[in-house]
Design a protein around this motif. Structure first.
Motif, PDB file in Angstrom:
ATOM      1  N   HIS A  57       0.858  -1.187   0.000  1.00 17.89           N
ATOM      2  CA  HIS A  57       0.000   0.000   0.000  1.00 17.89           C
ATOM      3  C   HIS A  57       0.901   1.247   0.000  1.00 17.89           C
ATOM      4  O   HIS A  57       1.163   1.834   1.060  1.00 17.89           O
ATOM      5  CB  HIS A  57      -0.910  -0.038   1.233  1.00 17.89           C
ATOM      6  CG  HIS A  57      -2.022   0.980   1.224  1.00 17.89           C
ATOM      7  ND1 HIS A  57      -3.351   0.648   1.359  1.00 17.89           N
ATOM      8  CD2 HIS A  57      -2.012   2.329   1.112  1.00 17.89           C
ATOM      9  CE1 HIS A  57      -4.096   1.742   1.338  1.00 17.89           C
ATOM     10  NE2 HIS A  57      -3.305   2.785   1.193  1.00 17.89           N
ATOM     11  N   ASN A 110     -11.614   0.829  -4.495  1.00 12.99           N
ATOM     12  CA  ASN A 110     -11.694   1.955  -3.568  1.00 12.99           C
ATOM     13  C   ASN A 110     -12.511   3.009  -4.287  1.00 12.99           C
ATOM     14  O   ASN A 110     -12.166   3.404  -5.411  1.00 12.99           O
ATOM     15  CB  ASN A 110     -10.310   2.521  -3.268  1.00 12.99           C
ATOM     16  CG  ASN A 110      -9.422   1.526  -2.540  1.00 12.99           C
ATOM     17  OD1 ASN A 110      -9.889   0.474  -2.102  1.00 12.99           O
ATOM     18  ND2 ASN A 110      -8.153   1.864  -2.402  1.00 12.99           N
ATOM     19  N   THR A 142      -3.203  10.474   3.607  1.00 13.97           N
ATOM     20  CA  THR A 142      -2.063  10.271   2.711  1.00 13.97           C
ATOM     21  C   THR A 142      -1.275  11.558   2.494  1.00 13.97           C
ATOM     22  O   THR A 142      -0.059  11.553   2.528  1.00 13.97           O
ATOM     23  CB  THR A 142      -2.549   9.686   1.367  1.00 13.97           C
ATOM     24  OG1 THR A 142      -3.004   8.363   1.624  1.00 13.97           O
ATOM     25  CG2 THR A 142      -1.440   9.619   0.346  1.00 13.97           C
ATOM     26  N   HIS A 143      -1.959  12.672   2.287  1.00 12.95           N
ATOM     27  CA  HIS A 143      -1.177  13.899   2.063  1.00 12.95           C
ATOM     28  C   HIS A 143      -1.742  15.112   2.802  1.00 12.95           C
ATOM     29  O   HIS A 143      -1.359  16.229   2.511  1.00 12.95           O
ATOM     30  CB  HIS A 143      -1.035  14.180   0.560  1.00 12.95           C
ATOM     31  CG  HIS A 143      -2.348  14.427  -0.140  1.00 12.95           C
ATOM     32  ND1 HIS A 143      -3.322  13.467  -0.242  1.00 12.95           N
ATOM     33  CD2 HIS A 143      -2.832  15.503  -0.760  1.00 12.95           C
ATOM     34  CE1 HIS A 143      -4.345  13.968  -0.899  1.00 12.95           C
ATOM     35  NE2 HIS A 143      -4.076  15.202  -1.220  1.00 12.95           N
ATOM     36  N   GLN A 144      -2.644  14.870   3.768  1.00 17.55           N
ATOM     37  CA  GLN A 144      -3.211  16.030   4.460  1.00 17.55           C
ATOM     38  C   GLN A 144      -3.210  15.910   5.979  1.00 17.55           C
ATOM     39  O   GLN A 144      -4.054  16.482   6.662  1.00 17.55           O
ATOM     40  CB  GLN A 144      -4.627  16.301   3.936  1.00 17.55           C
ATOM     41  CG  GLN A 144      -4.602  17.058   2.620  1.00 17.55           C
ATOM     42  CD  GLN A 144      -5.831  16.798   1.780  1.00 17.55           C
ATOM     43  OE1 GLN A 144      -6.289  15.663   1.663  1.00 17.55           O
ATOM     44  NE2 GLN A 144      -6.372  17.841   1.193  1.00 17.55           N
TER      45      GLN A 144
HETATM   46  C1  BGP Z   1      -6.835   6.389  -0.901  1.00 17.32           C
HETATM   47  C2  BGP Z   1      -5.673   5.669  -0.246  1.00 17.32           C
HETATM   48  C3  BGP Z   1      -5.754   5.601   1.258  1.00 17.32           C
HETATM   49  C4  BGP Z   1      -6.306   6.848   1.910  1.00 17.32           C
HETATM   50  C5  BGP Z   1      -7.512   7.385   1.163  1.00 17.32           C
HETATM   51  C6  BGP Z   1      -7.992   8.712   1.683  1.00 17.32           C
HETATM   52  O1  BGP Z   1      -6.472   6.840  -2.172  1.00 17.32           O
HETATM   53  O2  BGP Z   1      -5.636   4.339  -0.729  1.00 17.32           O
HETATM   54  O3  BGP Z   1      -4.486   5.246   1.736  1.00 17.32           O
HETATM   55  O4  BGP Z   1      -5.336   7.745   2.182  1.00 17.32           O
HETATM   56  O5  BGP Z   1      -7.249   7.526  -0.214  1.00 17.32           O
HETATM   57  O6  BGP Z   1      -7.207   9.716   1.127  1.00 17.32           O
HETATM   58  P1  BGP Z   1      -6.552  10.903   1.929  1.00 17.32           P
HETATM   59  O7  BGP Z   1      -5.829  10.292   3.051  1.00 17.32           O
HETATM   60  O8  BGP Z   1      -5.666  11.566   0.942  1.00 17.32           O
HETATM   61  O9  BGP Z   1      -7.687  11.763   2.355  1.00 17.32           O
END
Ligand code: BGP
Length: 475
Positions: A120, A295, A425-427
């Motif tokens: 992942h 997803n 993931t990025h926030q």
């Molecule tokens: C998906 C990823 C997850 C998770 C999710 C929510 O794309 O598989 O790992 O992070 O998004 O996204 P975010 O954390 O950017 O809000």
């Protein structure tokens, strides 16, 4: 299509929830763990990194007790490759493997089905330094890693996922992050990486069938549907372009082992086509997944490209916010849907549509492995967290799953994102997704206490009643 009566959720429906290793575990360098690309990434200033995350590494027993109380039938999580092989290959780190042996035993003790993602986003940094997925040696490293997991955990796991959101990794690498000082790879390099991942995935799926004949394995892609902005025929072509490039082309390869013709023309025309070695396509074809994991968060609305730079939106894109691509498509607003605080379109009906399309095209059962709403949940003084927006979001998506079941789609399970709060993931940590609140701030770790949100009690009722209570007018 309307029906007089909706079909019920199947008796053995996998009511679940999801996390991923780097977002939940913390203990980023404990017990011999090596560094992954995620550990080497820059984080937006003032946001949580992944060193402590939700400290699940040390608290997994408490967390699994809560998952049991919630009533989960399945828990979808990932294994950190760098705990098993700190350098991506070489010697097995037994201490790392022990965590997952214990975690899986704990889940099984409570009757919770483990759904295990092999990879992942957290590629070992040692492999990245040697070219990452651009280097064919990473294919062998992935097979070796999977072989150890099938050998040591295989008897206890019935559902495996190969690569989480390969399409996000290839189409939006910036959303996943790049190691400090690194540059985003070129499109040509990305499609070469994509090809290597597909070969690795095909070989690993075949290996799983050989080593764990009782188990099922499938790819986990970020799937969605594209609406054409108007009835203009050129808008329809653009929507089809992007739906194929973003979704179908990945699944066509994973399921049928063939490059989608439209994708290949797009790549050839731009000189982005990968080098395909003899035997690669056969290896991809031999994968034969047993199910498709998807997803799903949002849909997108697409118009004809004007062919110049104005097609690309100036706002920041990510795995759900489409940006546009000259000569391919332009992203438009959809006046019929709402958005989350983070600009992600909320479209439950789009989930029904996506499930129908995926099933019609591939005829394989589907597990929804992510779906949810990120929000800065607030802990009240009395210890409550009122996340009714999360209840509304999940409820409306579950209703559409029931419509899809009635349409004839085979949906095996639903694992919303996330079982417990994790680092986004990025926030950072402010964007929460869990049914269980973790008491930590963005930078301040606090006591990491676990607190049940309102959505926890609601989802528990839904699970207990197999989707009868808590949905539609019942809620
Ligand atoms: C998906 C990823 C997850 C998770 C999710 C929510 O794309 O598989 O790992 O992070 O998004 O996204 P975010 O954390 O950017 O809000």
């Amino acid at each position: 299509m309307q029906y007089e009566k909706l079909k019920p959720f199947p008796k053995n429906f996998l009511w679940g929830a999801s996390t991923s290793a780097y977002q939940v575990e913390g203990a980023w360098d404990a017990d011999g763990k090596g560094k992954s690309v995620i550990d080497m990434m820059d984080h937006p200033e003032g946001t949580a990194g992944f060193t402590v995350a939700s400290d699940h590494y040390h608290r997994y027993k408490e967390d699994i007790r809560l998952f049991h109380e919630l009533g989960l039938k399945a828990y979808r999580f990932s294994i950190a490759w760098t705990r098993i092989f700190p350098d991506g290959a070489g010697e097995v780190n037994e201490k790392g493997l022990a965590l997952y042996e214990k975690l899986i035993d704990e889940l099984l003790h409570y009757g919770i089905e483990p759904i295990v993602t092999l990879y992942h986003f957290d590629l070992p940094y040692a492999l990245e330094e040697k070219g990452g997925w651009g280097n064919r040696e990473t294919i062998d490293a992935f097979i070796k890693y999977a072989c150890v997991l099938f050998d040591r955990l295989g008897k206890k796991v019935s559902y495996w996922l190969t690569i989480n959101e390969q399409n996000t990794l290839i189409l939006h690498p910036g959303a996943v992050g790049i190691p400090k000082g690194g540059k985003l790879p070129s499109k040509k390099d990305l499609y070469q990486q994509n090809h290597h991942m597909l070969v690795a995935q095909g070989k690993v799926m075949a290996l799983c069938h050989e080593m764990c004949p009782h188990a099922q394995i499938g790819p986990a892609l970020n799937m969605t549907s594209m609406y054409q902005a108007t009835s203009k025929p050129e808008d329809a072509i653009a929507a089809h372009n992007w739906e194929t490039i973003r979704g179908w082309s990945f699944l066509d390869l994973a399921i049928h082992g063939r490059y989608n013709r439209l994708l290949w023309s797009y790549l050839e025309n731009r000189n982005w086509q990968p080098m395909v070695e003899e035997g690669d396509l056969v290896a991809i074809q031999k994968g034969n997944p047993d199910f498709i994991a998807i997803n799903y968060y949002s849909t997108a609305t697409i118009a004809e490209s004007t062919g110049d730079a104005s097609d690309v939106s100036p706002r920041a894109g990510d795995q759900q916010i489409m940006l546009g691509e000259p000569g391919v498509y332009r992203a438009e607003e959809n006046p019929y849907v709402d958005k989350t605080k983070y600009g992600w379109v909320i479209d439950p009906v789009g989930l029904r549509l996506t499930l129908r399309k995926v099933y019609e095209r591939y005829n394989l059962p589907i597990i929804i492995t992510e779906n949810g709403i990120g929000a800065p949940d607030e802990l009240n003084e009395d210890g409550t967290i009122h996340d009714d927006y999360r209840i509304d979001f999940i409820k409306s998506h579950l209703e559409q799953i029931q419509w899809a079941l009635t349409d004839g789609v085979e949906v095996l399970g639903y694992c919303p994102w996330a079982a417990i709060d994790v680092v986004s993931t990025h926030q950072g940590y402010g964007k929460r997704y869990g049914f269980i609140y973790v008491n930590r701030g963005e930078l301040d770790i606090l006591d990491l206490k676990r607190i049940r949100k309102d959505s926890f009690f609601w989802y528990k009722r839904v699970i207990e009643s197999n989707g009868v209570d808590g949905l539609f007018h019942n809620y």
